[in-house]
Design a protein around this motif. Structure first.
Motif, PDB file in Angstrom:
ATOM      1  N   GLU A  84      -3.636 -21.311 -24.015  1.00  0.00           N
ATOM      2  CA  GLU A  84      -2.633 -20.791 -23.095  1.00  0.00           C
ATOM      3  C   GLU A  84      -3.015 -21.109 -21.641  1.00  0.00           C
ATOM      4  O   GLU A  84      -2.152 -21.439 -20.824  1.00  0.00           O
ATOM      5  N   ASN A 104      -0.847 -23.150 -19.029  1.00  0.00           N
ATOM      6  CA  ASN A 104      -0.487 -22.656 -17.687  1.00  0.00           C
ATOM      7  C   ASN A 104      -0.841 -23.659 -16.608  1.00  0.00           C
ATOM      8  O   ASN A 104      -0.079 -23.884 -15.656  1.00  0.00           O
ATOM      9  N   ASN A 123       4.352 -17.074 -18.511  1.00  0.00           N
ATOM     10  CA  ASN A 123       3.793 -16.378 -19.686  1.00  0.00           C
ATOM     11  C   ASN A 123       4.875 -16.093 -20.728  1.00  0.00           C
ATOM     12  O   ASN A 123       4.620 -16.096 -21.932  1.00  0.00           O
ATOM     13  N   ASN A 178       4.772 -17.543 -24.577  1.00  0.00           N
ATOM     14  CA  ASN A 178       4.889 -16.672 -25.755  1.00  0.00           C
ATOM     15  C   ASN A 178       6.099 -17.025 -26.609  1.00  0.00           C
ATOM     16  O   ASN A 178       6.031 -17.000 -27.837  1.00  0.00           O
ATOM     17  N   ARG A 213       2.886 -10.978 -29.180  1.00  0.00           N
ATOM     18  CA  ARG A 213       3.430 -11.813 -28.093  1.00  0.00           C
ATOM     19  C   ARG A 213       4.747 -11.229 -27.568  1.00  0.00           C
ATOM     20  O   ARG A 213       5.025 -11.271 -26.371  1.00  0.00           O
ATOM     21  N   ASP A 235       3.895  -8.440 -25.293  1.00  0.00           N
ATOM     22  CA  ASP A 235       3.390  -8.954 -24.011  1.00  0.00           C
ATOM     23  C   ASP A 235       4.526  -9.307 -23.055  1.00  0.00           C
ATOM     24  O   ASP A 235       4.350  -9.279 -21.834  1.00  0.00           O
ATOM     25  N   CYS A 236       5.672  -9.669 -23.612  1.00  0.00           N
ATOM     26  CA  CYS A 236       6.836 -10.040 -22.792  1.00  0.00           C
ATOM     27  C   CYS A 236       7.763  -8.853 -22.568  1.00  0.00           C
ATOM     28  O   CYS A 236       8.901  -9.029 -22.107  1.00  0.00           O
TER      29      CYS A 236
END
Length: 673
Positions: free
Chosen positions: A457, A461, A582, A586, A646, A649-650
């Motif tokens: 990841e 990024n 991010n 995801n 995931r 996380d969002c």
């Protein structure tokens, strides 16, 4: 693994005939009611429940009759029928009554026969201790009354018990005694069984040349007396000879014998177990001679047959061979998969010898856990060998002190039970330790995968950030070019057009014509430059976003690699350049995991993926028409847990809807800032 490395076939009669060779001649009467019920039970097309009812009625009559030779003869016939039809409890009741009656009447003949029948019964359970006692008692009685009829079969069956418990010396001794009796009485079936059994015993003691000699002797018996023996005895001997050469590492000769046996095409349909052994053994010889393609083909065919017949010990053997094949072609993943499945089946079905063989192969394939497998292999091998030694010593005592051991039977059974419980306890403890170690290893592997995922990841990024810098630089350059075009070239061209227009007052026809041509040409140039300027200005908005490009590549790769048809829709109103990195990471990983699960398990024909934007929320759905699964019963694996994690996380929500035969739909909703 001796029980399935070679195919044992013995044409043995469980009880023997009624001919007593002068000891007893019983006149059979069919006029009494017990015989009538026995005859009714033996009619064709009668149900098992009806048979048992008639047998019970016959037994009820016989147990109330006078204890004479006729009653004992009929009771023996009834006992044989109950054994043949697998009515175990009724068989034991009838056998015990016959034992009591024969003991009271001092009828040694029927006492020997019933001990022999009980030996067969306990051998098939298997309960080797009880079986060995009854065979030994039958042998002692038959020798005492000097009746060799059936004695060779008693000795052969006793040797089978000794063979299975690792007492090869005792088995060989019993077989030699049986051979002398069978040779004298010209008992063809017994001579064949003895030859095969001696060959197998020699194989276990690694005297392969002697084993081949005995198997060839069996072939000679078949050649001279084929009509007196059962089917596929020849192919059985050929298989054992081929296996002997295979053990000697003379693989070319072993291949010849296996191929000769397989010339009988009827084996495949009429005796699939023998056929699976032959092709598996042939495949192993091919593997050792480098014919890998043919070896794999035969291993897979043999495994399919064994799975259909549910021969679990043979399935373990197939998987051990397959793991060895994959190891040879350096396919470590499949090699580990096959040996892991072999260990699981052997352990689940409690086939300890199979488990030991699988452990040995696992220690070779799984280098990381080789030490654990080796220790377990050594421990279990020693444990089983100790049990075999105890059995050998026990059988020796039974032969020397039969009467004393019968009196102490209950004490021995308690010792055996304690030994069994101890063994089970040790195996259970080791199994728990193995599970704990395996769980720890799995946890470490999961942590490693998570760390690797985080690294991926971060790399993604960085790539996205680098792409943003490139896009910004490109945008600045494009605007500069657009500004230069607009403020420089267009201004000059516009001035030229005005100058030309100012001389348009000349009335000269030629001048007028040329002037108009120049003006039109300047207008065209002006328009072209204007279009170029506008195109450069709006290229940023029309350019496909980097995330869209990556996602499209994933879909194209899915379509090219797998047979399922994939269709997707992406809402053009979604401004991916405003979506956080991010979230894009995801979403891409969830999409990737969802497609991977469909490819592995769903067996789908079509896959549909939709990206929509509604009420400032991103809605993503992945749907297939595969076999589906029961969501309430299916445990969440690492992949599914990662997808849910995931989504959280969002600040989103992941729903999975599925049922058997109705496909699966995964829905992801994420709020957009």
């Amino acid at each position: 693994m001796k029980n399935y490395f070679y195919f044992l076939f013995f044409f043995l009669i469980p009880f023997g005939c009624d001919n007593t060779k002068g000891n007893k001649l019983v006149e059979k009467s069919t006029n009494d009611s017990s015989s009538i019920y026995l005859d009714k039970a033996q009619k064709k097309n009668i149900k098992q429940s009806e048979k048992l009812k008639y047998y019970k009625k016959s037994f009820s009559i016989l147990k109330n009759q006078t204890n004479d030779s006729i009653t004992r003869s009929k009771l023996f016939e009834l006992t044989k029928e109950l054994y043949k039809n697998n009515f175990s409890e009724d068989f034991l009741e009838s056998a015990n009554l016959l034992t009591t009656l024969s003991t009271k009447a001092k009828d040694s003949f029927y006492l020997a026969q019933i001990h022999r029948s009980k030996g067969n019964y306990y051998k098939n359970l298997p309960n080797y201790d009880s079986s060995f006692i009854h065979y030994t008692e039958a042998e002692k009685i038959l020798k005492k009354i000097k009746n060799n009829d059936g004695l060779s079969l008693v000795l052969i069956n006793r040797s089978l018990i000794q063979f299975d418990t690792g007492d090869y010396t005792g088995a060989d001794k019993a077989l030699n005694s049986a051979y002398l009796i069978s040779k004298k009485n010209n008992e063809i079936a017994s001579l064949y069984a003895i030859s095969v059994m001696m060959g197998l015993t020699s194989m276990e003691t690694k005297d392969f040349d002697k084993a081949i000699k005995y198997f060839n002797n069996g072939l000679e018996i078949i050649k001279n007396n084929n009509n007196l023996l059962g089917e596929f005895n020849k192919e059985t001997c050929l298989n054992n000879i081929g296996l002997s050469y295979q053990k000697k590492e003379d693989y070319k000769k072993s291949i010849d014998f296996f191929k000769t046996a397989l010339k009988n095409k009827s084996i495949k349909s009429e005796d699939p177990e023998l056929y699976s052994l032959l092709i598996d053994n042939l495949g192993y010889s091919y593997l050792k001679t480098g014919n890998l393609d043919e070896a794999l083909k035969l291993f897979l065919e043999s495994l399919k047959i064994r799975e259909e017949l549910k021969y679990y010990n043979l399935i373990v053997l197939s998987k051990v061979h397959l793991s060895e094949y994959y190891r040879q072609i350096k396919d470590t993943s499949n090699a580990k998969k096959e040996i892991t499945e072999a260990l699981f089946i052997a352990k689940k079905k409690k086939t300890h010898r199979d488990y030991i063989a699988a452990l040995k192969q696992a220690s070779i394939i799984d280098v990381q856990n080789a030490s654990t497998y080796s220790k377990e292999y050594i421990r279990l091998s020693d444990s089983i060998r100790n049990v075999e030694i105890l059995s050998q010593e026990k059988f020796a005592r039974i032969q020397l002190e039969t009467d004393e051991i019968i009196k102490e039977k209950d004490i021995l059974e308690d010792k055996n039970r304690s030994l069994l419980y101890t063994f089970i306890g040790v195996v259970f403890l080791l199994s728990m330790l193995f599970v704990v170690r395996a769980q720890r290893a799995r946890t470490k592997e999961l942590m490693f995968k998570q760390a690797q995922q985080r690294a991926n990841e971060e790399i993604y990024n960085l790539l996205m950030a680098q792409q943003d810098v490139i896009d910004q630089s490109r945008e600045i350059e494009k605007k500069k070019i657009a500004r230069d075009l607009h403020d420089g070239i267009l201004s000059r061209m516009f001035g030229a057009r005005l100058n030309l227009d100012s001389i348009n007052h000349l009335d000269d026809p030629e001048s007028v014509k040329k002037r108009l041509e120049y003006l039109n040409e300047l207008k065209e140039i002006e328009q072209d430059i204007r279009e170029i300027s506008h195109d450069l200005s709006r290229e940023k908005q029309d350019l496909i976003n980097n995330f869209v490009s990556i996602t499209t590549n994933l879909f194209e790769e899915q379509t090219a690699t797998h047979s399922a048809k994939l269709t997707y829709f992406m809402d053009s109103s979604i401004k991916w350049d405003l979506v956080k990195n991010n979230i894009k990471i995801n979403v891409f990983r969830i999409l990737q995991e969802g497609l991977q699960n469909i490819n592995k398990y769903a067996k789908a024909n079509t896959i549909t993926v939709n990206f929509r934007k509604e009420n400032n929320e991103l809605h993503i759905s992945i749907e297939d028409d595969g076999i589906g699964f029961d969501v309430s019963k299916k445990s969440k694996g690492i992949g599914m847990q990662n997808m849910i994690s995931r989504a959280i996380d969002c600040n989103g929500k992941l729903d999975i809807n599925s049922s058997k035969e109705n496909g699966t739909k995964i829905t992801l909703n994420i709020p957009l800032e």
